[in-house]
Design an enzyme around this catalytic site. Structure first.
Site, PDB file in Angstrom:
ATOM      1  N   GLN A 224     -21.631  13.477 -26.327  1.00  0.00           N
ATOM      2  CA  GLN A 224     -22.676  13.009 -25.433  1.00  0.00           C
ATOM      3  C   GLN A 224     -22.256  13.167 -23.978  1.00  0.00           C
ATOM      4  O   GLN A 224     -21.105  13.490 -23.676  1.00  0.00           O
ATOM      5  CB  GLN A 224     -22.963  11.530 -25.720  1.00  0.00           C
ATOM      6  CG  GLN A 224     -21.747  10.636 -25.523  1.00  0.00           C
ATOM      7  CD  GLN A 224     -22.017   9.193 -25.916  1.00  0.00           C
ATOM      8  OE1 GLN A 224     -22.190   8.335 -25.044  1.00  0.00           O
ATOM      9  NE2 GLN A 224     -22.053   8.929 -27.215  1.00  0.00           N
TER      10      GLN A 224
ATOM     11  N   GLU B 192     -18.627   5.244 -17.086  1.00  0.00           N
ATOM     12  CA  GLU B 192     -18.003   4.266 -17.968  1.00  0.00           C
ATOM     13  C   GLU B 192     -16.493   4.470 -18.031  1.00  0.00           C
ATOM     14  O   GLU B 192     -15.963   5.513 -17.627  1.00  0.00           O
ATOM     15  CB  GLU B 192     -18.601   4.330 -19.374  1.00  0.00           C
ATOM     16  CG  GLU B 192     -18.347   5.628 -20.110  1.00  0.00           C
ATOM     17  CD  GLU B 192     -19.060   5.688 -21.458  1.00  0.00           C
ATOM     18  OE1 GLU B 192     -20.143   5.100 -21.597  1.00  0.00           O
ATOM     19  OE2 GLU B 192     -18.539   6.348 -22.371  1.00  0.00           O
TER      20      GLU B 192
ATOM     21  N   LYS C 168     -24.771   6.079 -15.702  1.00  0.00           N
ATOM     22  CA  LYS C 168     -23.961   5.287 -16.624  1.00  0.00           C
ATOM     23  C   LYS C 168     -22.506   5.761 -16.634  1.00  0.00           C
ATOM     24  O   LYS C 168     -21.984   6.181 -17.671  1.00  0.00           O
ATOM     25  CB  LYS C 168     -24.548   5.350 -18.040  1.00  0.00           C
ATOM     26  CG  LYS C 168     -23.938   4.348 -19.017  1.00  0.00           C
ATOM     27  CD  LYS C 168     -24.468   4.579 -20.425  1.00  0.00           C
ATOM     28  CE  LYS C 168     -23.814   3.642 -21.414  1.00  0.00           C
ATOM     29  NZ  LYS C 168     -24.231   3.914 -22.808  1.00  0.00           N
TER      30      LYS C 168
ATOM     31  N   SER D 139     -20.904  10.044 -31.151  1.00  0.00           N
ATOM     32  CA  SER D 139     -21.562  11.304 -30.828  1.00  0.00           C
ATOM     33  C   SER D 139     -20.954  12.028 -29.636  1.00  0.00           C
ATOM     34  O   SER D 139     -20.414  11.414 -28.713  1.00  0.00           O
ATOM     35  CB  SER D 139     -23.048  11.045 -30.555  1.00  0.00           C
ATOM     36  OG  SER D 139     -23.197  10.133 -29.495  1.00  0.00           O
TER      37      SER D 139
ATOM     38  N   HIS E  50     -23.625  11.333 -19.905  1.00  0.00           N
ATOM     39  CA  HIS E  50     -24.528  10.401 -19.224  1.00  0.00           C
ATOM     40  C   HIS E  50     -25.030  11.048 -17.943  1.00  0.00           C
ATOM     41  O   HIS E  50     -24.245  11.619 -17.180  1.00  0.00           O
ATOM     42  CB  HIS E  50     -23.801   9.096 -18.902  1.00  0.00           C
ATOM     43  CG  HIS E  50     -23.166   8.460 -20.099  1.00  0.00           C
ATOM     44  ND1 HIS E  50     -23.883   8.089 -21.217  1.00  0.00           N
ATOM     45  CD2 HIS E  50     -21.875   8.152 -20.373  1.00  0.00           C
ATOM     46  CE1 HIS E  50     -23.071   7.562 -22.114  1.00  0.00           C
ATOM     47  NE2 HIS E  50     -21.842   7.601 -21.625  1.00  0.00           N
TER      48      HIS E  50
ATOM     49  N   HIS F 293     -18.220  14.004 -23.767  1.00  0.00           N
ATOM     50  CA  HIS F 293     -17.170  13.196 -24.371  1.00  0.00           C
ATOM     51  C   HIS F 293     -17.624  12.662 -25.721  1.00  0.00           C
ATOM     52  O   HIS F 293     -18.824  12.648 -26.033  1.00  0.00           O
ATOM     53  CB  HIS F 293     -16.769  12.040 -23.455  1.00  0.00           C
ATOM     54  CG  HIS F 293     -17.883  11.078 -23.157  1.00  0.00           C
ATOM     55  ND1 HIS F 293     -18.825  11.326 -22.182  1.00  0.00           N
ATOM     56  CD2 HIS F 293     -18.219   9.876 -23.692  1.00  0.00           C
ATOM     57  CE1 HIS F 293     -19.679  10.323 -22.136  1.00  0.00           C
ATOM     58  NE2 HIS F 293     -19.344   9.428 -23.055  1.00  0.00           N
TER      59      HIS F 293
ATOM     60  N   ARG G 104     -27.357  13.036 -26.241  1.00  0.00           N
ATOM     61  CA  ARG G 104     -26.512  13.410 -27.382  1.00  0.00           C
ATOM     62  C   ARG G 104     -26.840  14.816 -27.859  1.00  0.00           C
ATOM     63  O   ARG G 104     -27.971  15.280 -27.738  1.00  0.00           O
ATOM     64  CB  ARG G 104     -26.704  12.429 -28.541  1.00  0.00           C
ATOM     65  CG  ARG G 104     -26.351  10.981 -28.208  1.00  0.00           C
ATOM     66  CD  ARG G 104     -26.606  10.075 -29.419  1.00  0.00           C
ATOM     67  NE  ARG G 104     -26.266   8.685 -29.112  1.00  0.00           N
ATOM     68  CZ  ARG G 104     -27.100   7.804 -28.591  1.00  0.00           C
ATOM     69  NH1 ARG G 104     -28.351   8.178 -28.313  1.00  0.00           N
ATOM     70  NH2 ARG G 104     -26.709   6.578 -28.351  1.00  0.00           N
TER      71      ARG G 104
ATOM     72  N   LYS H 277     -28.605  10.336 -34.610  1.00  0.00           N
ATOM     73  CA  LYS H 277     -29.583   9.880 -33.631  1.00  0.00           C
ATOM     74  C   LYS H 277     -30.260  11.067 -32.935  1.00  0.00           C
ATOM     75  O   LYS H 277     -29.938  12.223 -33.186  1.00  0.00           O
ATOM     76  CB  LYS H 277     -28.899   8.970 -32.600  1.00  0.00           C
ATOM     77  CG  LYS H 277     -28.309   7.699 -33.191  1.00  0.00           C
ATOM     78  CD  LYS H 277     -27.667   6.833 -32.113  1.00  0.00           C
ATOM     79  CE  LYS H 277     -27.077   5.564 -32.697  1.00  0.00           C
ATOM     80  NZ  LYS H 277     -26.453   4.696 -31.655  1.00  0.00           N
TER      81      LYS H 277
END
Length: 356
Positions: free
Chosen positions: A46, A73, A71, A44, A48, A210, A229, A235
């Site tokens: 999305q 990453e 989050k 997706s 954070h 991203h 998302r 989702k």
């Protein structure tokens, strides 16, 4: 033998397993998560949230945002890896010139504001325009998006008969095949198309859009499940939150090549305290040592087999592809390969321990 979840074991023995410094900073849980991703269908679009937004989202929508942590990453490519990440630096009006279907979705009034703005107007103005058009696009109705993506698909298929499509156009057609009538298909035109070679890494800070497109990677992140998302997903979508939280910063993301620690190990240091990743490749019969560190480590074996010895245990441990090992703080280990061996380590960022 009594089985116990890693989280429970660590929580019950946090000072011993995590180290006093880690417990003081992050409590009795691992500050990072480590996984292997094998992407065959785009994930997706999305972002954070940062820590402040994460607390708000968790407070008011706990069913969708189950914790209050940020989050950040990092994805380290095992194979050739493709992703969309961050907004392009190209002037937005060029995208509208080349993709008239986006104009159809956002409307002529918004499009005209874009055409009247250039990078010479300053960063804040450009960000404002990017926010405007991206929000308008992502908020469009399903009916409008379906009509526009159908036109886009048909046009690109026709133009492919007389010219070579760009890489981004080819990607968009593949995304449309995977997610028909999804607004994320068109939003890809505004995002950087990044291709990583094996051994290259991409890190993602808070509030940056991203989506992973294809390939295998090891992924490390702060301990959180907060994902906002807005496209390319079945989702839950939270378009309003995503469009309001993004930084709208433009430019290609930094690609980490890693720093060689020795002949076998390369370290990747993102600008986040919670984690770093080591990539270790050994030929058959070679050995390497991982010195003791002040925090815990997780090792993932992605290829081959070998033998591991730790300073806290007597005897050797055989390791093979697919196995995961937890190594407590202040534990030195050595690894000898029985075949070609690929192993990845995640731990707390070593720069964290150097802060006075």
């Amino acid at each position: 033998m009594i089985s116990m979840a890693l989280k429970d074991w660590v929580s019950a023995n946090s000072n011993k397993l995590l180290g006093h410094t880690i417990v003081q900073k992050w409590g009795s849980d691992l500050p990072f998560l480590f996984k292997v991703l094998s992407v065959r269908k785009a994930l997706s679009i999305q972002a954070h949230p940062d820590k402040d937004l994460a607390k708000v989202l968790h407070k008011f929508m706990p069913s969708a945002y189950k914790d209050d942590n940020h989050k950040p990453e990092m994805a380290l490519a095992i194979t050739h890896f493709q992703a969309l990440c961050g907004f392009i630096t190209l002037e937005v009006h060029i995208v509208l010139d080349n993709v008239p279907e986006i104009v159809q979705v956002v409307g002529s009034e918004v499009a005209n504001q874009v055409f009247d703005t250039t990078n010479a107007d300053g960063e804040d103005k450009v960000k404002s325009v990017m926010r405007l058009i991206f929000t308008q696009l992502m908020s469009a109705t399903k009916e409008i998006v379906t009509t526009a993506t159908t036109k886009l698909k048909n046009r690109l298929h026709m133009e492919n008969q007389v010219r070579q499509l760009t890489e981004k156009e080819q990607l968009v057609l593949e995304l449309e095949r995977q997610y028909p009538d999804d607004v994320g298909v068109m939003s890809a035109f505004f995002l950087n198309y990044v291709k990583l070679n094996p051994g290259e890494a991409l890190y993602l800070g808070a509030n940056e859009p991203h989506a992973y497109m294809f390939g295998d990677c090891v992924e490390c992140m702060a301990t959180s499940d907060n994902v906002v998302r807005a496209g390319l997903t079945p989702k839950h979508r939270d378009v309003k939150t995503l469009c309001s939280m993004l930084t709208y910063k433009q430019g290609c993301p930094e690609i980490l090549k890693g720093v060689a620690l020795n002949s076998y190990v390369t370290r990747y240091l993102p600008p986040f305290d919670e984690f770093e990743v080591d990539r270790c490749h050994l030929s058959q019969g070679e050995s390497v040592e991982f010195p003791a560190v002040q925090g815990p480590s997780i090792f993932v074996v992605t290829f081959g087999e070998g033998i591991i010895y730790t300073s806290n245990l007597t005897g050797d441990i055989n390791i093979t592809q697919g196995e995961v090992l937890f190594v407590p703080a202040d534990t030195e280990i050595s690894i000898t390969s029985a075949s070609e061996l690929h192993i990845y380590r995640a731990g707390v960022n070593s720069m964290f321990f150097q802060v006075p």
